[in-house]
Design a protein around this motif. Structure first.
Motif, PDB file in Angstrom:
ATOM      1  N   ASP A 123      46.264 -51.367 111.492  1.00 44.42           N
ATOM      2  CA  ASP A 123      47.141 -50.460 110.739  1.00 44.42           C
ATOM      3  C   ASP A 123      47.267 -50.874 109.280  1.00 44.42           C
ATOM      4  OD1 ASP A 123      50.329 -51.760 112.065  1.00 44.42           O
ATOM      5  OD2 ASP A 123      48.479 -52.746 111.435  1.00 44.42           O
ATOM      6  N   SER A 124      47.486 -52.168 109.016  1.00 46.54           N
ATOM      7  CA  SER A 124      47.687 -52.588 107.632  1.00 46.54           C
ATOM      8  C   SER A 124      46.392 -52.518 106.835  1.00 46.54           C
ATOM      9  CB  SER A 124      48.251 -54.014 107.588  1.00 46.54           C
ATOM     10  OG  SER A 124      47.314 -54.951 108.098  1.00 46.54           O
ATOM     11  N   GLN A 125      45.239 -52.772 107.496  1.00 40.30           N
ATOM     12  CA  GLN A 125      43.974 -52.751 106.769  1.00 40.30           C
ATOM     13  C   GLN A 125      43.574 -51.331 106.391  1.00 40.30           C
ATOM     14  OE1 GLN A 125      40.475 -53.957 108.912  1.00 40.30           O
ATOM     15  NE2 GLN A 125      39.391 -54.534 107.075  1.00 40.30           N
ATOM     16  N   PHE A 126      43.862 -50.390 107.271  1.00 44.27           N
ATOM     17  CA  PHE A 126      43.391 -49.038 107.049  1.00 44.27           C
ATOM     18  C   PHE A 126      44.516 -48.036 106.803  1.00 44.27           C
ATOM     19  CE2 PHE A 126      40.250 -51.195 109.720  1.00 44.27           C
ATOM     20  CZ  PHE A 126      39.148 -51.111 108.886  1.00 44.27           C
ATOM     21  N   GLY A 127      45.743 -48.509 106.605  1.00 45.11           N
ATOM     22  CA  GLY A 127      46.832 -47.616 106.279  1.00 45.11           C
ATOM     23  C   GLY A 127      47.344 -46.806 107.451  1.00 45.11           C
ATOM     24  N   ILE A 128      47.196 -47.322 108.670  1.00 43.55           N
ATOM     25  CA  ILE A 128      47.655 -46.618 109.854  1.00 43.55           C
ATOM     26  C   ILE A 128      48.944 -47.272 110.313  1.00 43.55           C
ATOM     27  CG2 ILE A 128      47.042 -45.885 112.191  1.00 43.55           C
ATOM     28  CD1 ILE A 128      44.115 -46.555 111.308  1.00 43.55           C
ATOM     29  N   SER A 129      49.983 -46.504 110.482  1.00 43.98           N
ATOM     30  CA  SER A 129      51.276 -47.096 110.812  1.00 43.98           C
ATOM     31  C   SER A 129      51.591 -46.929 112.287  1.00 43.98           C
ATOM     32  CB  SER A 129      52.372 -46.426 109.977  1.00 43.98           C
ATOM     33  OG  SER A 129      52.434 -45.048 110.283  1.00 43.98           O
ATOM     34  N   GLY A 130      52.392 -47.862 112.795  1.00 48.48           N
ATOM     35  CA  GLY A 130      52.959 -47.701 114.121  1.00 48.48           C
ATOM     36  C   GLY A 130      52.092 -48.157 115.274  1.00 48.48           C
ATOM     37  N   SER A 131      50.884 -48.640 115.033  1.00 46.77           N
ATOM     38  CA  SER A 131      50.013 -48.990 116.156  1.00 46.77           C
ATOM     39  C   SER A 131      50.182 -50.441 116.571  1.00 46.77           C
ATOM     40  CB  SER A 131      48.547 -48.733 115.797  1.00 46.77           C
ATOM     41  OG  SER A 131      48.132 -49.637 114.791  1.00 46.77           O
ATOM     42  N   GLY A 132      50.289 -51.336 115.575  1.00 47.72           N
ATOM     43  CA  GLY A 132      50.427 -52.743 115.884  1.00 47.72           C
ATOM     44  C   GLY A 132      49.219 -53.319 116.576  1.00 47.72           C
ATOM     45  N   LYS A 133      48.035 -52.789 116.360  1.00 47.60           N
ATOM     46  CA  LYS A 133      46.829 -53.257 117.045  1.00 47.60           C
ATOM     47  C   LYS A 133      46.084 -54.218 116.128  1.00 47.60           C
ATOM     48  CE  LYS A 133      42.838 -51.719 119.693  1.00 47.60           C
ATOM     49  NZ  LYS A 133      43.227 -52.501 120.867  1.00 47.60           N
ATOM     50  N   TYR A 134      45.751 -55.399 116.651  1.00 48.46           N
ATOM     51  CA  TYR A 134      45.077 -56.431 115.880  1.00 48.46           C
ATOM     52  C   TYR A 134      43.669 -56.647 116.415  1.00 48.46           C
ATOM     53  CZ  TYR A 134      49.680 -57.489 113.987  1.00 48.46           C
ATOM     54  OH  TYR A 134      50.899 -57.397 113.375  1.00 48.46           O
ATOM     55  N   GLN A 135      42.782 -57.057 115.507  1.00 52.22           N
ATOM     56  CA  GLN A 135      41.399 -57.345 115.859  1.00 52.22           C
ATOM     57  C   GLN A 135      40.952 -58.587 115.105  1.00 52.22           C
ATOM     58  OE1 GLN A 135      39.535 -55.666 118.075  1.00 52.22           O
ATOM     59  NE2 GLN A 135      41.004 -54.035 118.486  1.00 52.22           N
ATOM     60  N   LEU A 136      39.741 -59.039 115.424  1.00 55.02           N
ATOM     61  CA  LEU A 136      39.164 -60.200 114.768  1.00 55.02           C
ATOM     62  C   LEU A 136      38.036 -59.734 113.859  1.00 55.02           C
ATOM     63  CD1 LEU A 136      39.537 -63.357 115.000  1.00 55.02           C
ATOM     64  CD2 LEU A 136      37.449 -63.320 116.380  1.00 55.02           C
ATOM     65  N   ASN A 137      38.082 -60.135 112.594  1.00 52.61           N
ATOM     66  CA  ASN A 137      37.035 -59.788 111.643  1.00 52.61           C
ATOM     67  C   ASN A 137      36.105 -60.991 111.473  1.00 52.61           C
ATOM     68  OD1 ASN A 137      36.094 -57.625 110.091  1.00 52.61           O
ATOM     69  ND2 ASN A 137      36.764 -58.597 108.203  1.00 52.61           N
ATOM     70  N   ILE A 138      34.802 -60.785 111.700  1.00 55.02           N
ATOM     71  CA  ILE A 138      33.806 -61.848 111.586  1.00 55.02           C
ATOM     72  C   ILE A 138      32.924 -61.542 110.384  1.00 55.02           C
ATOM     73  CG2 ILE A 138      31.903 -63.068 112.710  1.00 55.02           C
ATOM     74  CD1 ILE A 138      33.051 -62.273 115.387  1.00 55.02           C
ATOM     75  N   THR A 139      32.841 -62.481 109.448  1.00 64.34           N
ATOM     76  CA  THR A 139      32.056 -62.287 108.237  1.00 64.34           C
ATOM     77  C   THR A 139      31.136 -63.479 108.009  1.00 64.34           C
ATOM     78  OG1 THR A 139      33.863 -63.221 106.922  1.00 64.34           O
ATOM     79  CG2 THR A 139      33.789 -60.820 107.144  1.00 64.34           C
ATOM     80  N   GLY A 140      30.178 -63.301 107.098  1.00 59.05           N
ATOM     81  CA  GLY A 140      29.185 -64.328 106.795  1.00 59.05           C
ATOM     82  C   GLY A 140      27.820 -63.912 107.304  1.00 59.05           C
ATOM     83  N   ARG A 141      26.941 -64.873 107.453  1.00 57.89           N
ATOM     84  CA  ARG A 141      25.601 -64.611 107.966  1.00 57.89           C
ATOM     85  C   ARG A 141      25.336 -65.524 109.155  1.00 57.89           C
ATOM     86  NH1 ARG A 141      22.579 -61.404 104.699  1.00 57.89           N
ATOM     87  NH2 ARG A 141      20.709 -61.961 105.873  1.00 57.89           N
ATOM     88  N   GLY A 142      24.972 -64.931 110.270  1.00 57.26           N
ATOM     89  CA  GLY A 142      24.702 -65.703 111.475  1.00 57.26           C
ATOM     90  C   GLY A 142      24.723 -64.809 112.697  1.00 57.26           C
ATOM     91  N   LYS A 143      24.689 -65.437 113.853  1.00 58.96           N
ATOM     92  CA  LYS A 143      24.668 -64.690 115.110  1.00 58.96           C
ATOM     93  C   LYS A 143      25.978 -64.868 115.856  1.00 58.96           C
ATOM     94  CE  LYS A 143      19.695 -64.486 116.125  1.00 58.96           C
ATOM     95  NZ  LYS A 143      19.627 -63.015 116.034  1.00 58.96           N
ATOM     96  N   ALA A 144      26.338 -63.809 116.560  1.00 63.02           N
ATOM     97  CA  ALA A 144      27.482 -63.845 117.470  1.00 63.02           C
ATOM     98  C   ALA A 144      27.047 -63.253 118.801  1.00 63.02           C
ATOM     99  CB  ALA A 144      28.660 -63.066 116.898  1.00 63.02           C
ATOM    100  N   ALA A 145      27.573 -63.796 119.883  1.00 63.34           N
ATOM    101  CA  ALA A 145      27.298 -63.279 121.221  1.00 63.34           C
ATOM    102  C   ALA A 145      28.557 -62.609 121.744  1.00 63.34           C
ATOM    103  CB  ALA A 145      26.866 -64.413 122.151  1.00 63.34           C
ATOM    104  N   LEU A 146      28.423 -61.331 122.117  1.00 61.60           N
ATOM    105  CA  LEU A 146      29.541 -60.555 122.628  1.00 61.60           C
ATOM    106  C   LEU A 146      29.369 -60.308 124.118  1.00 61.60           C
ATOM    107  CD1 LEU A 146      29.932 -57.876 119.808  1.00 61.60           C
ATOM    108  CD2 LEU A 146      30.865 -60.200 119.915  1.00 61.60           C
ATOM    109  N   MET A 147      30.471 -60.008 124.794  1.00 63.23           N
ATOM    110  CA  MET A 147      30.456 -59.721 126.224  1.00 63.23           C
ATOM    111  C   MET A 147      30.980 -58.315 126.464  1.00 63.23           C
ATOM    112  SD  MET A 147      32.111 -63.269 127.654  1.00 63.23           S
ATOM    113  CE  MET A 147      33.613 -62.998 126.706  1.00 63.23           C
ATOM    114  N   THR A 148      30.436 -57.661 127.479  1.00 65.46           N
ATOM    115  CA  THR A 148      30.969 -56.376 127.915  1.00 65.46           C
ATOM    116  C   THR A 148      31.067 -56.356 129.430  1.00 65.46           C
ATOM    117  OG1 THR A 148      28.781 -55.309 128.074  1.00 65.46           O
ATOM    118  CG2 THR A 148      29.948 -55.149 125.957  1.00 65.46           C
ATOM    119  N   SER A 149      31.970 -55.533 129.924  1.00 64.22           N
ATOM    120  CA  SER A 149      32.084 -55.306 131.356  1.00 64.22           C
ATOM    121  C   SER A 149      31.166 -54.142 131.704  1.00 64.22           C
ATOM    122  CB  SER A 149      33.539 -54.975 131.723  1.00 64.22           C
ATOM    123  OG  SER A 149      33.669 -54.774 133.100  1.00 64.22           O
TER     124      SER A 149
END
Length: 244
Positions: A123-149
């Motif tokens: 909400d604060s990053q994109f001007g959206i109010s009332g959601s209270g939803k947080y995420q993780l921002n990953i920056t730089g150069r490299g690899k990340a491994a993600l998981m899905t169900s």
């Protein structure tokens, strides 16, 4: 000895990061580039490898308590090969570059130690109010491994089209995308799922980039729902999900 199990022996490759099979990650360590992995994700290793808990600063601890978002990591270092997995989830490699990656920390299995992570509020990053939803921002150069169900879906967002995604099913997206969060369109209140359909918060993505979605909203039994009216209307579902 003979067995069909010999079809599952380790892959012979010179790549540093390799998806050994859909649910198992192989990382080669060369002594000078450490890997940060989810605590407890090591299932096997070869060679002279050390595992240490990654330091968490007071600011990071405060952000974790305030938002529920953050990573509990261990540092893998030395010379050898490490195999990582978590709850037999499907594993996917992502090359992080200048565009950046925004992801729910619950879906991160491992990442290069050179990458930078920061908790952001949608909400604060994109001007959206009332959601209270947080995420993780990953920056730089490299690899990340993600998981899905389950096997995921990668959706392309272009200047001509935008994508709507259930907030409980989205895994990650390109950080450069513009995001709008929306709930019900009628006035009965945001806590009731839309019109008795069981649908709740949605994220709308605009711009140029990709959105990764999994075929699961991690509802009970993985994330136990509260009883009573709260459980009936979806409040608290997907809290403390399977990867925390």
């Amino acid at each position: 000895m003979q067995s069909p199990l010999f079809a599952y022996t380790e892959q012979q490759t010179q790549e540093r990061w390799t998806v050994q099979n859909p649910q198992l990650l192989r990382v080669a360590l060369h002594g000078h580039e450490d890997v940060l992995a989810r605590k407890g994700a090591m299932v096997a290793y070869q060679g002279l490898v050390e595992f240490d808990g990654e330091y968490v600063s007071p600011g990071q601890r405060h952000a974790r308590r305030r938002t529920g978002e953050g990573l509990d990591l261990m540092r893998c270092s030395g010379q050898g090969t490490v195999y990582l997995a978590n709850l037999a989830q499907y594993t996917h490699l992502v090359d992080v570059d200048h565009e950046g990656l925004t992801v729910d920390s619950a879906y991160v299995l491992a990442l290069d130690s050179a990458l930078h992570t920061e908790v952001i509020a949608v909400d604060s990053q994109f001007g959206i109010s009332g959601s209270g939803k947080y995420q993780l921002n990953i920056t730089g150069r490299g690899k990340a491994a993600l998981m899905t169900s389950g096997q995921p879906l990668l959706l392309q967002v272009t200047g001509e089209t935008y994508v709507n995604v259930d907030a409980d099913a989205v895994v990650a997206w390109s950080s450069g995308l513009r995001v709008q969060m929306q709930a019900q369109t009628h006035s009965s209140g945001v806590w009731r799922r839309r019109g008795g359909t069981g649908e709740g918060w949605e994220l709308s993505f605009l711009g140029q980039g990709q959105v990764l979605v999994q075929p699961s909203e991690l509802l009970p039994p993985q994330g136990a729902a509260p009883s009573g009216p709260a459980g009936q209307y979806g409040v608290g579902q997907n809290q403390g999900n399977a990867w925390q």
